[in-house]
Design a protein around this motif. Structure first.
Motif, PDB file in Angstrom:
ATOM      1  N   TRP A 295      12.233  50.592  56.650  1.00  0.00           N
ATOM      2  CA  TRP A 295      12.839  50.157  55.443  1.00  0.00           C
ATOM      3  C   TRP A 295      13.341  51.334  54.819  1.00  0.00           C
ATOM      4  O   TRP A 295      14.302  51.243  54.112  1.00  0.00           O
ATOM      5  CB  TRP A 295      11.894  49.416  54.510  1.00  0.00           C
TER       6      TRP A 295
ATOM      7  N   ALA B 214      13.096  40.323  52.323  1.00  0.00           N
ATOM      8  CA  ALA B 214      13.069  40.239  53.697  1.00  0.00           C
ATOM      9  C   ALA B 214      14.590  39.551  54.403  1.00  0.00           C
ATOM     10  O   ALA B 214      15.141  40.205  55.171  1.00  0.00           O
ATOM     11  CB  ALA B 214      11.946  39.811  54.224  1.00  0.00           C
TER      12      ALA B 214
ATOM     13  N   PHE C 223       6.708  50.315  59.052  1.00  0.00           N
ATOM     14  CA  PHE C 223       7.467  49.666  57.897  1.00  0.00           C
ATOM     15  C   PHE C 223       8.067  50.362  57.037  1.00  0.00           C
ATOM     16  O   PHE C 223       9.450  50.391  56.600  1.00  0.00           O
ATOM     17  CB  PHE C 223       6.968  48.185  57.436  1.00  0.00           C
TER      18      PHE C 223
ATOM     19  N   THR D 200      17.822  41.613  53.519  1.00  0.00           N
ATOM     20  CA  THR D 200      17.649  42.793  54.456  1.00  0.00           C
ATOM     21  C   THR D 200      17.987  42.307  55.833  1.00  0.00           C
ATOM     22  O   THR D 200      18.697  43.063  56.386  1.00  0.00           O
ATOM     23  CB  THR D 200      16.546  43.736  54.393  1.00  0.00           C
ATOM     24  N   ILE D 201      17.432  41.320  56.354  1.00  0.00           N
ATOM     25  CA  ILE D 201      17.496  41.018  57.813  1.00  0.00           C
ATOM     26  C   ILE D 201      18.917  40.449  57.802  1.00  0.00           C
ATOM     27  O   ILE D 201      19.445  40.858  58.981  1.00  0.00           O
ATOM     28  CB  ILE D 201      16.609  39.875  58.256  1.00  0.00           C
TER      29      ILE D 201
ATOM     30  N   CYS E 264       3.059  38.670  50.727  1.00  0.00           N
ATOM     31  CA  CYS E 264       3.739  38.169  51.634  1.00  0.00           C
ATOM     32  C   CYS E 264       4.830  36.939  51.228  1.00  0.00           C
ATOM     33  O   CYS E 264       5.732  36.723  52.154  1.00  0.00           O
ATOM     34  CB  CYS E 264       3.001  37.660  52.592  1.00  0.00           C
TER      35      CYS E 264
ATOM     36  N   LEU F 271      10.872  46.399  49.748  1.00  0.00           N
ATOM     37  CA  LEU F 271      10.158  46.444  50.978  1.00  0.00           C
ATOM     38  C   LEU F 271       9.429  47.539  51.282  1.00  0.00           C
ATOM     39  O   LEU F 271       8.255  47.701  51.972  1.00  0.00           O
ATOM     40  CB  LEU F 271      10.880  45.724  52.197  1.00  0.00           C
TER      41      LEU F 271
ATOM     42  N   SER G 233       5.345  48.419  51.878  1.00  0.00           N
ATOM     43  CA  SER G 233       4.912  49.154  53.116  1.00  0.00           C
ATOM     44  C   SER G 233       4.050  50.265  52.765  1.00  0.00           C
ATOM     45  O   SER G 233       3.051  50.641  53.299  1.00  0.00           O
ATOM     46  CB  SER G 233       5.996  49.564  53.998  1.00  0.00           C
TER      47      SER G 233
END
Lengths: 175, 216
Positions: free
Chosen positions: B59, B138, B55, B141-142, B131, B79, B83
């Protein structure tokens, strides 16, 4: 037992011989930290497994019993802290399963009953000290096994004796 | 009754050690090649480090390619940091596990085990919280990575609502646990049972017990 200077660490045969000679030690430790026969056998198995894993690093110049006591007590205390609460929650009562790990004979005397109750009432570290004391290990060896000074040990043993007196009085009082 | 009197009773206890049990003990020990109780923790630590490294690389590559969009780059950096946190957790676990040698004195090893348990409990709670709160980062970024869209510009309200929900989701269980313990309710006992191997309180109690025993 004298240090086993003739043993070659790492050999299966040597390990089997030494463990056979010290089986009583393994079962006494396992029995002191479990309530049921099934758990005792599991714990004895775990102790033997850890000893076998560590055996290649065993120094034959040192006393085997001291080495094995350290492993046995470390494994047993870890088991008591991790497994016992889990099993208490999940295992239903079963007379066969809950047969006492260290059981006294049918006509058990007061001493045996009080001793069993007293062992079970102690915390894991005090239980280790009690077991080593009852096994009549020298203070220097107990100190080496547990990792505390002999002066501290003497104090702890005296406190243990006081607690036993009080426990025995209560046990007699409730009968 | 004196302790020394009980030595006689101790010597007389029937261990019911049968020849059959000893044979089983020896044969199973040798055949199993010594199962290691801490092996799952060790595997978990290595797995943490591998996942964290993977990750961190992904990232790192992502945020350095999106420096022109500060919010997206910021989400990528958060992120990336998380990681690296996973790698650090894995490394600390590995060191703590490898330091445990059952042939060492009982007090030293029990203290190491209690510290490992405390670290495991703390990292479990930290990862749980992370989490949840990392979900909005997340998402940003996704969406940017897959559709090339900056979510903050297109759905600001959704993103903020998502952040609030995730913050509540991350904080609610520990706060509920704390509240239930203070009230002494059954819920606390159920949560304690669920968190048995992740209980900071249990680990700290074990350390306190060891310190107390070591004290003259």
């Amino acid at each position: 037992m004298q240090p086993s200077t003739y043993m070659i660490p790492g050999s299966t045969t040597e390990f089997v011989t030494l463990l056979s000679d010290h089986q009583r030690l393994v079962y006494r430790v396992a029995g002191s930290y479990t309530l049921g026969r099934a758990d005792m056998e599991d714990l004895a198995q775990e102790i033997a497994a850890q000893a076998w894993r560590a055996f290649p690093s065993y120094d034959p110049q040192r006393r085997f019993s001291t080495w094995l006591y350290r492993i046995a007590l470390n494994v047993a205390i870890t088991w008591l802290r991790a497994e016992a609460p889990r099993r208490k929650r999940s295992v239903p009562y079963d007379a066969e399963l809950h047969e006492p790990a260290i059981s006294d004979s049918v006509d058990a005397d007061d001493g045996s009953r009080i001793l069993r109750g007293f062992i079970e009432s102690q915390g894991p570290l005090d239980r280790a000290l009690l077991l080593l004391y009852l096994e009549e290990r020298p203070l220097a060896e107990i100190s080496e096994i547990l990792g505390i000074t002999t002066t501290n040990l003497t104090t702890k043993i005296n406190r243990l004796k006081e607690r036993l007196r009080s426990y025995a009085e209560k046990a007699h009082g409730t009968r | 009754m004196e302790l020394d009197e009980l030595k006689v009773s101790w010597q007389g206890l029937d261990r019911r050690v049968e020849e059959r049990i000893l044979r089983k003990l020896l044969s199973e020990t040798i055949s199993r090649k010594a199962r290691w109780r801490l092996a799952p923790v060790l595997i978990g630590a290595v797995f943490n480090m591998i996942i964290g490294a993977w990750f961190a690389l992904a990232w790192g590559k992502f945020w350095s390619a999106h420096l022109a969009t500060p919010l997206v780059a910021g989400a990528g950096i958060v992120l990336h940091a998380a990681s690296i946190g996973l790698i650090v957790i894995g490394m600390v676990r590995l060191v703590l596990v490898l330091r445990i040698d059952y042939t060492q004195p009982v007090l030293a090893i029990q203290r190491s085990l209690a510290r490992l348990q405390e670290f495991e409990a703390r990292s479990f709670h930290a990862v749980w919280f992370a989490c949840w709160v990392l979900v909005p980062a997340a998402l940003v970024t996704i969406v940017m990575g897959l559709a090339g869209v900056e979510l903050w510009d297109r759905a600001r309200g959704y993103l903020l609502a998502n952040f609030v929900v995730c913050l509540v989701g991350g904080l609610a269980p520990p706060l509920l646990h704390h509240w239930a313990r203070r009230r002494g309710s059954k819920l606390a006992a159920r949560m304690d049972a669920f968190l048995l191997s992740h209980s900071i309180a249990r680990a700290r109690a074990a350390i306190a017990e060891i310190d107390e025993f070591a004290r003259p």
